[in-house]
Design a protein around this motif. Structure first.
Motif, PDB file in Angstrom:
ATOM      1  N   UNK A  27       0.820  -1.209   0.000  1.00 50.82           N
ATOM      2  CA  UNK A  27       0.000   0.000   0.000  1.00 50.82           C
ATOM      3  C   UNK A  27       0.864   1.274   0.000  1.00 50.82           C
ATOM      4  N   UNK A  28       2.157   1.118  -0.325  1.00 51.28           N
ATOM      5  CA  UNK A  28       3.095   2.257  -0.407  1.00 51.28           C
ATOM      6  C   UNK A  28       3.155   3.039   0.911  1.00 51.28           C
ATOM      7  N   UNK A  29       3.162   2.286   2.016  1.00 49.02           N
ATOM      8  CA  UNK A  29       3.239   2.894   3.348  1.00 49.02           C
ATOM      9  C   UNK A  29       4.574   2.492   3.988  1.00 49.02           C
ATOM     10  N   UNK A  30       5.029   3.225   5.000  1.00 51.57           N
ATOM     11  CA  UNK A  30       6.309   2.861   5.627  1.00 51.57           C
ATOM     12  C   UNK A  30       6.187   1.624   6.523  1.00 51.57           C
ATOM     13  N   UNK A  31       7.301   0.907   6.704  1.00 47.53           N
ATOM     14  CA  UNK A  31       7.329  -0.191   7.685  1.00 47.53           C
ATOM     15  C   UNK A  31       7.148   0.381   9.084  1.00 47.53           C
ATOM     16  N   UNK A  32       6.545  -0.417   9.947  1.00 48.77           N
ATOM     17  CA  UNK A  32       6.451  -0.017  11.357  1.00 48.77           C
ATOM     18  C   UNK A  32       7.555  -0.762  12.114  1.00 48.77           C
ATOM     19  N   UNK A  33       8.314  -0.071  12.973  1.00 43.75           N
ATOM     20  CA  UNK A  33       9.402  -0.753  13.689  1.00 43.75           C
ATOM     21  C   UNK A  33       8.880  -1.821  14.644  1.00 43.75           C
ATOM     22  N   UNK A  34       9.682  -2.870  14.795  1.00 39.62           N
ATOM     23  CA  UNK A  34       9.313  -3.965  15.703  1.00 39.62           C
ATOM     24  C   UNK A  34       9.039  -3.431  17.108  1.00 39.62           C
ATOM     25  N   UNK A  35       9.829  -2.467  17.551  1.00 35.22           N
ATOM     26  CA  UNK A  35       9.676  -1.953  18.918  1.00 35.22           C
ATOM     27  C   UNK A  35       8.280  -1.351  19.131  1.00 35.22           C
ATOM     28  N   UNK A  36       7.831  -0.554  18.177  1.00 33.79           N
ATOM     29  CA  UNK A  36       6.508   0.068  18.309  1.00 33.79           C
ATOM     30  C   UNK A  36       5.416  -0.995  18.329  1.00 33.79           C
ATOM     31  N   UNK A  37       5.567  -1.978  17.457  1.00 35.27           N
ATOM     32  CA  UNK A  37       4.511  -2.979  17.267  1.00 35.27           C
ATOM     33  C   UNK A  37       4.491  -3.985  18.433  1.00 35.27           C
ATOM     34  N   UNK A  38       5.624  -4.612  18.689  1.00 33.01           N
ATOM     35  CA  UNK A  38       5.654  -5.700  19.683  1.00 33.01           C
ATOM     36  C   UNK A  38       5.751  -5.141  21.105  1.00 33.01           C
TER      37      UNK A  38
END
Ligand code: PLP
Length: 322
Positions: free
Chosen positions: A70-81
């Motif tokens: 969807x042409x969006x940035x990756x979310x960092x593992x730290x934010x997500x997990x």
């Protein structure tokens, strides 16, 4: 709720704030062009009183795969997990302690640029919200095999967990409900001959004693985490599992011969849900849910891993920070 903002090519720190409404400009890009993705994950109360999340790293992988498409940035593992672990630690008392209950975790991301014009947003919010949940379906499912509408075509966004896939499913699902069915079984976009997936779940069938499920090769099916887990579990129990193209006609034939014995959906929301009716054109395939021993065994084994009453041999459960 957890919230982090992306701008100037980087993510800011994530914050945990009281749950509440957000304020946006009417031109916010997501409202017009649908640059929006999400995940669905569950945390379970374990028998020892602790809480654990089911395979969140797999959801992170899929989230970033959806983001890429969807042409969006990756979310960092730290934010997500780490973000969800912290949030769950704060809300620990809300994680239910009852059979088939859990804490549903909804990470999502959407474009926030204030501009009327079709282009990838340059700013985003990543958020996580939570809700305690019980069983999604209370009884076996009646499924309508859809031949007119399609969910996804090769080259499209079927494998991404993006809002538009769900928006497009609402009208056909409403029609199916009006005909007395719980969910739609989507077919391939070209020939309407091959089975794909069902509402918010993947499908499994037992045909000639083998557990079969549609392959993901065409990129039209969501790469489900429950699907992967059911396959690994079934193989570990010595079942024969095939991931392959499945013709609806095989199921019709199997039903006539008595070799098509089980059908069930698998997904985070539904866990393992048995299917008692498949309606294809004027053929009604009725299955005896009381004889679905493979579905019963897989459901029970999955539940035991999730609440810690069985050994987590696959390393699926991730403890929260509580
Ligand atoms: N297919 C679709 C379209 C879904 O939305 C979901 C949702 O959760 C699934 C399948 C099941 O996937 P998972 O097992 O990762 O939850």
């Amino acid at each position: 709720m957890l919230i982090a903002a992306y701008k100037d090519g980087a993510w800011g720190d994530a914050e945990i704030l009281p749950y509440g409404p957000l304020h946006f400009d009417p031109s916010m890009t997501t409202l017009h062009y649908g640059q929006s993705i999400f995940e669905g994950i569950k945390a379970f109360r374990m028998k020892d009183g602790s809480a654990a999340i089911f395979r969140p790293y797999e959801n992170l992988k899929r989230f970033n795969k959806s983001a890429h498409r969807m042409a969006m940035p990756d979310v960092p593992e730290f934010h997500f997990i780490e973000g969800m672990k912290q949030l769950l630690a704060l809300e620990d008392k809300w994680i239910p302690n009852a059979e088939e209950h859990s804490m549903y975790i909804r990470p999502f991301m959407f474009g926030t640029d204030e501009v009327i014009g079709v282009a990838p947003s340059s700013t985003y919010y990543f958020m996580i919200i939570l809700s305690p949940v019980g069983p999604y379906f209370s009884k076996p499912l009646k499924i309508y095999v859809e031949e007119q509408f399609v969910r996804a075509a090769p080259g499209g966004v079927g494998y991404a967990k993006t809002a538009g896939n769900y928006a497009a499913s609402l009208y056909p699902a409403k029609l199916a409900r009006e005909k007395g069915f719980d969910q739609i079984l989507w077919m391939d976009a070209k020939e309407h001959k091959y089975v794909e997936e069902c509402g918010a779940m993947n499908v499994f069938f037992v045909l000639d004693g083998k557990l079969i499920t549609p392959s993901l090769n065409a990129g039209t099916i969501l790469d489900d985490i429950t699907r992967k887990s059911v396959i690994d579990l079934a193989k570990s129990l010595g079942k024969t599992v095939e991931e392959r193209d499945i013709l609806i006609d095989e199921l019709v034939e199997g039903h006539k011969k008595g070799t098509f014995t089980e059908a069930f959906g698998a997904g985070t929301a539904v866990t393992v849900s048995k299917i008692e009716v498949l309606q294809y054109k004027d053929v009604r395939i009725s299955l005896d849910v009381s004889k679905m021993s493979m579905a019963d065994e897989l459901k029970q084994k999955m539940a035991a891993i999730k609440d810690g009453s069985a050994v987590d041999a696959f390393g699926w459960m991730v403890k929260t920070n509580a």
